[in-house]
Design a protein around this motif. Structure first.
Motif, short mmCIF file in Angstrom:
data_model
loop_
_atom_site.label_atom_id
_atom_site.label_comp_id
_atom_site.label_asym_id
_atom_site.label_seq_id
_atom_site.Cartn_x
_atom_site.Cartn_y
_atom_site.Cartn_z
N UNK A 123 0.84 -1.19 0.00
CA UNK A 123 0.00 0.00 0.00
C UNK A 123 0.88 1.24 0.00
N UNK A 124 0.28 2.35 -0.40
CA UNK A 124 1.00 3.62 -0.46
C UNK A 124 0.14 4.74 0.13
N UNK A 125 0.80 5.64 0.84
CA UNK A 125 0.11 6.79 1.39
C UNK A 125 0.77 8.06 0.86
N UNK A 126 0.02 9.13 0.94
CA UNK A 126 0.52 10.41 0.44
C UNK A 126 -0.16 11.53 1.21
N UNK A 127 0.43 12.71 1.13
CA UNK A 127 -0.07 13.85 1.87
C UNK A 127 -1.38 14.35 1.27
N UNK A 128 -2.31 14.72 2.16
CA UNK A 128 -3.55 15.35 1.72
C UNK A 128 -3.51 16.82 2.12
N UNK A 148 -3.70 6.91 3.44
CA UNK A 148 -3.41 5.65 2.74
C UNK A 148 -4.59 5.35 1.83
N UNK A 149 -4.41 5.51 0.54
CA UNK A 149 -5.53 5.35 -0.39
C UNK A 149 -5.23 4.42 -1.57
N UNK A 150 -3.98 4.09 -1.79
CA UNK A 150 -3.60 3.22 -2.90
C UNK A 150 -3.11 1.90 -2.33
N UNK A 151 -3.77 0.81 -2.69
CA UNK A 151 -3.36 -0.47 -2.10
C UNK A 151 -3.81 -1.66 -2.96
N UNK A 152 -3.14 -2.76 -2.69
CA UNK A 152 -3.50 -4.05 -3.27
C UNK A 152 -4.58 -4.65 -2.36
N UNK A 153 -5.79 -4.79 -2.88
CA UNK A 153 -6.90 -5.21 -2.03
C UNK A 153 -6.76 -6.65 -1.53
N UNK A 154 -5.83 -7.38 -2.08
CA UNK A 154 -5.57 -8.73 -1.56
C UNK A 154 -4.80 -8.68 -0.25
N UNK A 173 4.03 -0.47 3.93
CA UNK A 173 3.40 0.74 3.40
C UNK A 173 4.50 1.76 3.12
N UNK A 174 4.48 2.37 1.95
CA UNK A 174 5.46 3.37 1.59
C UNK A 174 4.76 4.68 1.23
N UNK A 175 5.55 5.75 1.12
CA UNK A 175 5.02 7.07 0.80
C UNK A 175 5.25 7.40 -0.67
N UNK A 176 4.37 8.22 -1.22
CA UNK A 176 4.52 8.72 -2.58
C UNK A 176 4.64 10.24 -2.55
#
Length: 268
Positions: A123-128, A148-154, A173-176
């Motif tokens: 999964x990846x998270x980013x600043x809002x 955290x909004x981008x992820x592999x749903x598996x 989880x990593x940052x973008x």
């Protein structure tokens, strides 16, 4: 409804190689016509757009159709369950979950495309970046507001919380780079009305979990919150908008625990 731009017109992707992993952009909506177009314009790279609607009566569905979104009706389940239901309707395992009043900055859109060529995390998270009282906040509680909004749903899923839901991830989880822009268009009156509903849901959730609060929690929680976001996180640099935003957050903390105390007294 104003004339819609083609899906590809907001950002140009001709210099980006086709990504290795297909992606579904997933949204939940109800009467989101005022914000939805900008959101959908910012995800022109999506292989699929899934929109789960809970009964819109404005132009939300017309906009969704113009962007060839797959629209599914689902009565409201609460934020966490509704978002998880939407994720489960996607055709692809990699999903990007957005709210209708959010859109990707060009830098974030590019980051997402690049990382999906060979993702190394679950999964990846980013600043809002939140807009409040006419300006985008860059400090305090309003930024970076990691999401955290981008992820592999598996390997990840939305929590069952009816408010303040979050993604539960079973891998790294990593940052973008880049910002998720949040522009709700709310005035303070509507913002406060929404916060009143949220604090009620939070208090009910805490009560259901057996949590309690007393005078110390009631007083210290907002004070510590103000110290953290206004001073340590330099919310004062956002001027009057920053002060008002943090003050409302402190009041929300106070009123949440006041409602929790009331629930315990009413259910003795």
């Amino acid at each position: 409804m104003k004339e819609l731009l083609p899906v590809s017109s907001f950002y140009k992707w001709e210099n980006i190689e086709k990504m290795r992993y297909a992606i579904s952009v997933v949204l939940i909506t109800k009467n989101a016509g005022q914000q939805l177009e900008q959101c959908l314009q910012s995800v022109g790279f999506a292989d699929e757009i899934v929109l789960v609607d809970s009964g819109s009566t404005d132009n939300t569905l017309a906009i969704a159709a113009a962007y060839r979104a797959k629209v599914i009706h689902q009565e409201w389940l609460g934020f966490g369950p509704q978002k998880q239901f939407a994720v489960e309707q996607a055709s692809h395992d990699w999903v990007l979950c957005l709210d209708a009043d959010e859109y990707l900055s060009p830098e974030l859109a590019l980051s997402i495309n690049q990382i999906l060529d060979n993702p190394q995390a679950a999964a990846y998270r980013f600043a809002r970046c939140n807009r409040f009282m006419g300006r985008f906040l860059k400090h305090g509680e309003g930024y970076p507001d990691w999401s955290l909004r981008l992820f592999d749903r598996r390997r990840a899923r939305w929590s069952d919380d009816v408010v303040h839901e979050y993604v539960i991830c079973e891998g790294p989880v990593e940052k973008l780079d880049g910002d998720l822009m949040h522009e709700s268009g709310e005035d303070i009156a509507r913002y406060l009305s929404k916060q009143n509903r949220y604090t009620t849901l939070q208090a009910e959730q805490l009560f259901a979990r057996g949590k309690k609060a007393g005078a110390a929690k009631l007083v210290l929680s907002p004070l510590l919150r103000f110290f953290k976001f206004y001073l340590v996180r330099r919310g004062f640099l956002d001027g009057l908008a920053g002060l008002v935003h943090i003050s409302i957050g402190c009041f929300n903390s106070y009123i949440k625990y006041a409602k929790l105390i009331e629930l315990h007294r009413l259910n003795k």
